[in-house]
Design a protein around this motif. Sequence first.
Motif, PDB file in Angstrom:
ATOM      1  N   HIS A  91       0.876  -1.000  -0.073  1.00 42.51           N
ATOM      2  CA  HIS A  91      -0.070  -0.009  -0.103  1.00 42.51           C
ATOM      3  C   HIS A  91       0.901   1.220   0.132  1.00 42.51           C
ATOM      4  N   GLU A  92       1.816   1.301   0.970  1.00 49.22           N
ATOM      5  CA  GLU A  92       2.773   2.464   1.140  1.00 49.22           C
ATOM      6  C   GLU A  92       3.342   2.414  -0.187  1.00 49.22           C
ATOM      7  N   ARG A  93       3.867   1.584  -1.018  1.00 48.38           N
ATOM      8  CA  ARG A  93       4.773   1.566  -2.243  1.00 48.38           C
ATOM      9  C   ARG A  93       3.850   2.000  -3.433  1.00 48.38           C
ATOM     10  N   ALA A  94       2.403   1.974  -3.334  1.00 43.49           N
ATOM     11  CA  ALA A  94       1.637   2.440  -4.258  1.00 43.49           C
ATOM     12  C   ALA A  94       1.392   3.744  -4.242  1.00 43.49           C
ATOM     13  N   GLY A  95       1.482   4.334  -2.921  1.00 47.14           N
ATOM     14  CA  GLY A  95       1.480   6.053  -2.803  1.00 47.14           C
ATOM     15  C   GLY A  95       0.518   6.220  -1.868  1.00 47.14           C
ATOM     16  N   SER A  96      -0.193   5.152  -0.960  1.00 47.13           N
ATOM     17  CA  SER A  96      -1.319   5.300  -0.059  1.00 47.13           C
ATOM     18  C   SER A  96      -0.485   6.296   0.981  1.00 47.13           C
ATOM     19  N   PRO A  97      -0.971   7.288   1.754  1.00 47.78           N
ATOM     20  CA  PRO A  97      -0.294   8.173   2.479  1.00 47.78           C
ATOM     21  C   PRO A  97      -0.666   7.651   3.785  1.00 47.78           C
ATOM     22  N   ASP A  98      -1.324   6.973   4.188  1.00 45.38           N
ATOM     23  CA  ASP A  98      -1.559   7.034   5.801  1.00 45.38           C
ATOM     24  C   ASP A  98      -2.074   5.458   5.750  1.00 45.38           C
ATOM     25  N   VAL A  99      -1.378   4.500   6.132  1.00 43.08           N
ATOM     26  CA  VAL A  99      -1.844   3.150   6.236  1.00 43.08           C
ATOM     27  C   VAL A  99      -1.667   2.528   7.780  1.00 43.08           C
ATOM     28  N   ILE A 100      -2.771   1.925   8.047  1.00 44.63           N
ATOM     29  CA  ILE A 100      -3.122   1.565   9.423  1.00 44.63           C
ATOM     30  C   ILE A 100      -2.587   0.093   9.427  1.00 44.63           C
ATOM     31  N   HIS A 101      -1.469  -0.269  10.098  1.00 42.41           N
ATOM     32  CA  HIS A 101      -1.233  -1.588  10.077  1.00 42.41           C
ATOM     33  C   HIS A 101      -1.580  -2.633  11.299  1.00 42.41           C
ATOM     34  N   MET A 102      -2.827  -2.956  11.254  1.00 40.34           N
ATOM     35  CA  MET A 102      -3.322  -3.465  12.519  1.00 40.34           C
ATOM     36  C   MET A 102      -2.687  -4.747  13.143  1.00 40.34           C
ATOM     37  N   HIS A 103      -2.108  -5.495  11.984  1.00 33.91           N
ATOM     38  CA  HIS A 103      -1.479  -6.831  12.561  1.00 33.91           C
ATOM     39  C   HIS A 103       0.187  -6.344  12.415  1.00 33.91           C
TER      40      HIS A 103
END
Length: 225
Positions: A91-103
Amino acid sequence: MRITVLTGAGISAESGLATFRASDGLWEEHRIEDVASPEGFVRDPDLVHRFYNDRRKGAAAAQPNAAHRALAELAGRHDLTLITQNVDDLHERAGSPDVIHMHGSLSTALCASCGHRWPAPAEMSPQTPCPSCAALAARPDIVWFGEMPYHMERIWAALEDCDLFAAIGTSGNVYPAAGFAQHAGRMGANCIELNLQNSATSRDFDHHIRGPASETVPGWVASLS
Ligand code: APR
């Protein structure tokens, strides 16, 4: 429109990363209690580090697919909260600015002694020292079975506040994530499931789009004005 999205291993399947419960899934080759539990880490830390070193290498070699890119584009147009159960960084490498990694995330290492986090080296082992306290207590920064998922306060708030909740590529087998659609729906959100097939919680969704994420997610994102 406030949108909350939850992704699972299925969104990274077309990037070549194994899911967990398919016939060739990770849990067919490894016992959860051996590689994804605190007890397993105490019993054989070297086995656990090797399991995550392999997954870290696989994730580094993988590329984001059209589904990851479509969600990154969506973040530029809507109030989007992106929650993932995945520990890869696609997700980050696709450009999503704010990813919540719950695991948790393969990208960070955690010191089981002092709680310090740092960028995970490609290969970790029981001899990896903590850069802060020097203890030989480094572990993958992954939420194992029996441990509390991360960022739950922020997640519950996003579920209660959104107009639209979408789950993409998750089998609905693991709580609390498996209960998110029911919770968001109770709070008034419209719920949509994008998956190859029915999941354990398909009944909790108002709409279903069936097919591979790299095809269904771009089309769904484009349909959101
Ligand atoms: N496109 C869309 N969905 C897909 C695709 C695809 N190309 N390939 C597989 N799927 C779907 C499968 O049908 C399944 O419903 O993705 C889902 C993957 O399910 P799991 O392997 O159970 O993965 P996930 O739901 O993310 O597991 C949740 O369980 O083991 C724990 O911590 C681990 O985060 C993981 C959690």
